[in-house]
Design a protein around this motif. Structure first.
Motif, PDB file in Angstrom:
ATOM      1  N   ALA A 191      -4.945  12.172  11.431  1.00 39.72           N
ATOM      2  CA  ALA A 191      -5.659  10.875  11.580  1.00 39.72           C
ATOM      3  C   ALA A 191      -6.879  10.098  10.078  1.00 39.72           C
ATOM      4  CB  ALA A 191      -6.930  10.585  12.248  1.00 39.72           C
ATOM      5  N   GLU A 192      -7.490  11.760   9.995  1.00 35.74           N
ATOM      6  CA  GLU A 192      -8.271  11.319   8.534  1.00 35.74           C
ATOM      7  C   GLU A 192      -7.259  10.997   7.218  1.00 35.74           C
ATOM      8  OE1 GLU A 192     -11.888  13.638   8.113  1.00 35.74           O
ATOM      9  OE2 GLU A 192     -11.689  14.670   9.467  1.00 35.74           O
ATOM     10  N   THR A 193      -6.249  12.356   7.438  1.00 38.29           N
ATOM     11  CA  THR A 193      -5.316  12.074   6.659  1.00 38.29           C
ATOM     12  C   THR A 193      -4.623  10.625   5.949  1.00 38.29           C
ATOM     13  OG1 THR A 193      -5.180  13.738   6.691  1.00 38.29           O
ATOM     14  CG2 THR A 193      -3.077  13.183   4.975  1.00 38.29           C
ATOM     15  N   ARG A 194      -4.499  10.065   7.217  1.00 40.35           N
ATOM     16  CA  ARG A 194      -3.532   8.881   7.404  1.00 40.35           C
ATOM     17  C   ARG A 194      -4.388   7.896   6.822  1.00 40.35           C
ATOM     18  NH1 ARG A 194       0.505   8.278   9.607  1.00 40.35           N
ATOM     19  NH2 ARG A 194       0.230   9.505  12.068  1.00 40.35           N
ATOM     20  N   VAL A 195      -5.696   7.819   7.463  1.00 41.31           N
ATOM     21  CA  VAL A 195      -7.073   6.447   7.030  1.00 41.31           C
ATOM     22  C   VAL A 195      -6.804   6.625   5.646  1.00 41.31           C
ATOM     23  CG1 VAL A 195      -9.564   5.886   6.656  1.00 41.31           C
ATOM     24  CG2 VAL A 195      -7.791   6.398   9.307  1.00 41.31           C
ATOM     25  N   ALA A 196      -6.867   8.031   4.623  1.00 41.09           N
ATOM     26  CA  ALA A 196      -6.939   8.420   3.329  1.00 41.09           C
ATOM     27  C   ALA A 196      -5.811   7.382   2.662  1.00 41.09           C
ATOM     28  CB  ALA A 196      -7.386  10.118   3.063  1.00 41.09           C
ATOM     29  N   VAL A 197      -5.133   7.983   3.368  1.00 45.19           N
ATOM     30  CA  VAL A 197      -3.517   7.368   2.683  1.00 45.19           C
ATOM     31  C   VAL A 197      -3.418   5.406   1.751  1.00 45.19           C
ATOM     32  CG1 VAL A 197      -0.633   7.148   2.979  1.00 45.19           C
ATOM     33  CG2 VAL A 197      -2.003   9.048   3.379  1.00 45.19           C
ATOM     34  N   SER A 202      -4.614   1.285  -0.223  1.00 46.80           N
ATOM     35  CA  SER A 202      -4.901  -0.703  -0.750  1.00 46.80           C
ATOM     36  C   SER A 202      -5.521  -0.866  -1.994  1.00 46.80           C
ATOM     37  CB  SER A 202      -5.994  -0.389   0.581  1.00 46.80           C
ATOM     38  OG  SER A 202      -7.005  -1.772   0.235  1.00 46.80           O
ATOM     39  N   SER A 203      -5.968   0.933  -2.338  1.00 52.21           N
ATOM     40  CA  SER A 203      -6.756   0.273  -3.692  1.00 52.21           C
ATOM     41  C   SER A 203      -5.318   0.571  -5.357  1.00 52.21           C
ATOM     42  CB  SER A 203      -7.420   1.713  -3.771  1.00 52.21           C
ATOM     43  OG  SER A 203      -8.728   2.231  -3.042  1.00 52.21           O
ATOM     44  N   THR A 204      -4.247   0.974  -4.295  1.00 54.05           N
ATOM     45  CA  THR A 204      -3.627   0.285  -5.275  1.00 54.05           C
ATOM     46  C   THR A 204      -3.079  -1.056  -5.653  1.00 54.05           C
ATOM     47  OG1 THR A 204      -2.171   1.797  -3.969  1.00 54.05           O
ATOM     48  CG2 THR A 204      -3.079   2.841  -5.531  1.00 54.05           C
ATOM     49  N   HIS A 207      -1.512  -3.888  -0.231  1.00 55.44           N
ATOM     50  CA  HIS A 207      -2.129  -4.240   0.728  1.00 55.44           C
ATOM     51  C   HIS A 207      -1.351  -4.372   1.669  1.00 55.44           C
ATOM     52  CE1 HIS A 207      -5.806  -4.642  -2.068  1.00 55.44           C
ATOM     53  NE2 HIS A 207      -4.673  -5.357  -2.210  1.00 55.44           N
ATOM     54  N   ALA A 208      -0.007  -4.703   1.868  1.00 58.27           N
ATOM     55  CA  ALA A 208       0.613  -5.081   2.946  1.00 58.27           C
ATOM     56  C   ALA A 208       1.196  -3.607   3.902  1.00 58.27           C
ATOM     57  CB  ALA A 208       2.274  -6.108   2.810  1.00 58.27           C
ATOM     58  N   ARG A 209       1.625  -2.950   3.187  1.00 59.91           N
ATOM     59  CA  ARG A 209       1.492  -1.485   3.431  1.00 59.91           C
ATOM     60  C   ARG A 209       0.725  -0.579   3.931  1.00 59.91           C
ATOM     61  NH1 ARG A 209       3.431   1.655   6.273  1.00 59.91           N
ATOM     62  NH2 ARG A 209       4.239   4.216   5.778  1.00 59.91           N
ATOM     63  N   ALA A 210      -0.987  -1.449   3.192  1.00 57.30           N
ATOM     64  CA  ALA A 210      -2.094  -0.622   3.739  1.00 57.30           C
ATOM     65  C   ALA A 210      -1.925  -0.381   5.081  1.00 57.30           C
ATOM     66  CB  ALA A 210      -3.182  -0.520   2.114  1.00 57.30           C
ATOM     67  N   VAL A 211      -1.825  -1.506   4.917  1.00 54.58           N
ATOM     68  CA  VAL A 211      -2.493  -2.194   5.950  1.00 54.58           C
ATOM     69  C   VAL A 211      -1.740  -1.662   7.985  1.00 54.58           C
ATOM     70  CG1 VAL A 211      -3.862  -4.761   5.626  1.00 54.58           C
ATOM     71  CG2 VAL A 211      -1.668  -4.511   7.149  1.00 54.58           C
ATOM     72  N   GLU A 212      -0.569  -1.412   7.423  1.00 53.22           N
ATOM     73  CA  GLU A 212       0.154  -0.253   8.171  1.00 53.22           C
ATOM     74  C   GLU A 212      -0.234   0.804   8.368  1.00 53.22           C
ATOM     75  OE1 GLU A 212       3.863  -0.983   7.166  1.00 53.22           O
ATOM     76  OE2 GLU A 212       4.224  -3.789   6.973  1.00 53.22           O
ATOM     77  N   ILE A 213      -0.310   1.484   7.741  1.00 54.41           N
ATOM     78  CA  ILE A 213      -1.408   2.470   7.739  1.00 54.41           C
ATOM     79  C   ILE A 213      -2.860   2.298   8.200  1.00 54.41           C
ATOM     80  CG2 ILE A 213      -1.598   4.461   6.828  1.00 54.41           C
ATOM     81  CD1 ILE A 213       0.935   3.268   4.262  1.00 54.41           C
ATOM     82  N   LEU A 214      -3.521   1.932   7.718  1.00 59.10           N
ATOM     83  CA  LEU A 214      -4.820   1.875   8.042  1.00 59.10           C
ATOM     84  C   LEU A 214      -4.983   1.246   9.228  1.00 59.10           C
ATOM     85  CD1 LEU A 214      -7.161   0.369   5.143  1.00 59.10           C
ATOM     86  CD2 LEU A 214      -6.697   2.242   6.192  1.00 59.10           C
ATOM     87  N   ARG A 236     -12.201  -1.686   5.814  1.00 56.52           N
ATOM     88  CA  ARG A 236     -10.603  -2.433   5.031  1.00 56.52           C
ATOM     89  C   ARG A 236      -9.945  -2.990   5.290  1.00 56.52           C
ATOM     90  NH1 ARG A 236      -9.309   1.109   0.338  1.00 56.52           N
ATOM     91  NH2 ARG A 236     -11.505   1.864  -0.578  1.00 56.52           N
ATOM     92  N   LEU A 237     -10.069  -2.624   6.803  1.00 54.16           N
ATOM     93  CA  LEU A 237      -9.026  -3.691   7.070  1.00 54.16           C
ATOM     94  C   LEU A 237      -9.418  -5.265   7.369  1.00 54.16           C
ATOM     95  CD1 LEU A 237      -7.587  -1.638  10.176  1.00 54.16           C
ATOM     96  CD2 LEU A 237      -5.678  -2.224   8.867  1.00 54.16           C
TER      97      LEU A 237
END
Length: 644
Positions: A191-197, A202-204, A207-214, A236-237
């Motif tokens: 969970a910690e690693t996935r949220v970090a990813v 998102s910072s890069t 955002h579309a892919r980031a929200v799926e992961i988050l 962040r979401l």
């Protein structure tokens, strides 16, 4: 019995390591590097002292005073170990020599170093018994625990890279860790690693892919009772869905998740982050009154709890200034922005890029107020800092140049405005390509100047190009939709195509009427442009009604002198048309004097000679290159990037 408990952190902050951090920061060549190095070293020194004191107290409470159990000491030590890991990783990142390939990935460490040090996880939480006992226990299997510890060290480095502004490098490392964490099977680490990813992606800007992961990481954290991790993901979401992807309702739903978790945790910093990000959603949704309420609630929490970091104080005051400006309350806006400037100058330094962002926003507020000399001084201060602090061609330099172009346009210095807009367009095209929304803003602004130069056909071409890029990049219901409609109406009317202009003017009014508290100045100008079109079509009754509404709104709005002149002049035309009498013969003398005098004053060139110059503020989207930011990046990354 407690000798040597401080050694793990002391080993990470030796005199040699301290000197390496100082040397790396000073070697960046930035004009503010010395000041940053001094502040970062002081912050890391203080963190070390706090960690050592907490570590010694945890041991003494269990082994010397007997006031706490050994199990509780172990929980406190585990908490401190997580902080040692984060501290060590950040020191490693800050002390490393600059990447030889820096031309491809600018070294942003010196820009972010003060904030990164300030955002290290608070040592004081390890003294809170409820907090340390609520943590997820380590793996039962010793081999799994050792493997998990090694992966956590690597995860801490990925996070530290992100905290220092090295988002791509951090994402690369975190991405590589995720399959290893999944193979190990320790759910909290997954969970910690996935949220970090998700955070780093998102910072890069993905955002579309980031929200799926988050979203997946959030529910993993929630199922494990990892509320602190869950609220960070939710915050962040909120920002990514609402501000980046324009998914307002989804952003609000995630704000409720964040609010529930932050309230249960009782952490005032997280609660302030929720209020701040909810305010961002309302601002993006065109609800400035509701945004103002949430920003004020965030500020009250921050001030009641001792400030909670310069980023909180600066960001909230700056955001309050932006929203108050949108509501036409420019003097209150400037008061908050001056407080933001004081906080940024004191904590980050007067030559830091984030301080330039506050100067930029102050300039925009003065521009809206019609205080052009003050706006010029603020923009020049921002530009001087940004040219010294940032790489040539940086978009933040472009945003200030854009605003200076808007100022030149407002002053009727049209050749200078075009020169600045074209410089910005070339800069942004080189950086982002021709179909980026920021490039569209420069094209749109050139269209405004073309209208001022009595070239409506060329202006229409520019507006059409700009709006096509915005629609492609941001969707049909993008945040500049009202500006597209208004500018098309203005250009079509200028070419004599009033019937085609009418639906665009009506759409402008509809879009600007949305929300609970529309900006009265923007609404008044939408009504004014609609009146212009209606008068051309001899829709006298409708024109009279709309001009009367515009005049009433103008009573409570803070508007630029040129906008006021345009509004009053159009109202006079509507009155003349209603009386069906020769315009000049029947014009009310007092109104004629007010309108024409204001028009002349607003339209004087630098030489003092009058000229035609109509540039409603509502038609200049890049003028709104104020930069709202969210809660500190430990909670949620800046919605507008680092304050640009």
């Amino acid at each position: 019995m407690c000798d040597g408990v401080e050694e793990p952190l002391v080993a990470a902050w030796t005199a040699e390591r301290r000197a390496a951090v100082e040397q790396a920061l000073r070697a960046s060549g930035r004009v503010y590097a010395d000041e940053v190095a001094t502040k970062v070293l002081a912050s890391l020194d203080a963190y070390t002292r706090d960690w050592v004191a907490s570590s010694q107290d945890a041991c003494a409470a269990a082994r010397l005073r007997g006031t706490q159990s050994t199990a509780l000491m172990d929980a406190r030590v585990a908490c401190l170990e997580r902080r040692r890991r984060a501290f060590t990783a950040l020191v490693d990142v800050l002390a490393a020599p600059a990447d030889a390939d820096a031309d491809k990935q600018p070294d942003l460490r010196v820009n972010r170093a003060i904030q990164a040090a300030a955002e290290l996880p608070a040592v004081a939480r390890c003294d809170e018994l409820e907090y340390v006992t609520a943590r997820v226990p380590p793996p039962d299997d010793e081999d799994v625990e050792r493997a998990a510890s090694a992966l956590e060290d690597r995860l801490a480095r990925a996070r530290a890279l992100g905290a220092a502004g090295q988002y791509g490098a951090g994402l690369e490392q975190a991405d590589a860790l995720l399959p290893e964490a999944e193979a190990l099977g320790y759910a909290p680490l997954i969970a910690e690693t996935r949220v970090a990813v998700g955070m780093l992606r998102s910072s890069t800007g993905d955002h579309a892919r980031a929200v799926e992961i988050l979203e997946r990481g959030y529910f993993e954290a929630e199922s494990l009772g990892m509320d602190e991790l869950a609220v960070h993901a939710a915050l962040r979401l909120v920002g990514d869905h609402a501000a980046r992807l324009q998914q307002i309702e989804t952003g609000l739903r995630w704000s409720e998740h964040a609010r529930a978790k932050a309230t249960r945790l009782g952490d005032p910093s997280l609660r302030a982050g929720v209020f701040n990000n909810v305010a961002m959603v309302h601002s993006v949704a065109g609800e400035p009154e509701r945004a103002l309420e949430s920003f004020e609630a965030a500020l009250e929490l921050v001030e009641r709890n001792g400030g909670m970091g310069v980023q909180n104080v600066r960001a909230i005051h700056d955001n309050l200034g932006i929203v108050l400006r949108e509501l036409g309350r420019v003097d209150e806006a400037l008061a908050h922005q001056r407080l933001a400037l004081e906080a940024s100058s004191r904590e980050l330094g007067p030559r830091h890029p984030d301080t330039a962002s506050v100067w930029n926003n102050i300039g925009v507020t003065y521009l809206d107020k019609g205080a052009y000399d003050e706006a010029e001084r603020a923009f020049e201060a921002a530009l001087a800092i940004r040219r010294e602090a940032l790489d040539p061609g940086h978009p933040f330099i472009g945003s200030t140049l854009m605003n200076m172009g808007n100022l030149a346009s407002a002053r009727c210095q049209l050749a200078r405005a075009v020169e600045l807009y074209e410089e910005v367009e070339a800069m942004l095209r080189a950086r982002f390509g021709p179909e980026h929304p920021s490039v569209a803003s420069t094209v749109n602004n050139v269209g405004n100047v073309q209208l001022q130069q009595d070239e409506p056909a060329r202006a229409l071409e520019s507006f059409t190009r700009a709006c096509a890029v915005w629609v492609k990049a941001l969707g049909e219901d993008h945040r500049y939709a009202d500006l597209c409609a208004m500018n098309h109406a203005r250009a079509l009317l200028g070419t004599g195509r009033a019937a085609e202009a009418l639906p665009y003017a009506q759409r402008t009014l509809a879009l600007r009427s949305r929300g609970e508290s529309p900006n009265p100045g923007d609404l008044a100008m939408a009504l004014t442009h609609l009146t212009d079109v209606e008068l051309s079509l001899e829709m006298v009754k409708e024109a009279g009604e709309h001009s009367a509404r515009a005049l009433a709104l103008a009573e409570t709005a803070v508007m630029e002198p040129g906008d006021v002149a345009h509004l009053r002049f159009t109202a006079a035309r509507a009155l003349w048309a209603a009386k069906r009498a020769p315009a000049r013969a029947r014009e009310p003398p007092s109104l004629r004097a007010t309108a024409c005098g204001a028009r002349a004053r607003a339209a004087r060139s630098s030489s003092g000679s009058p000229r035609r110059c109509d540039a409603p503020r509502s038609a200049r989207p890049a003028h709104a290159v104020q930069q709202k930011v969210t809660a500190p990046s430990a909670v949620a990354a800046p919605v507008g990037g680092s304050a640009s």
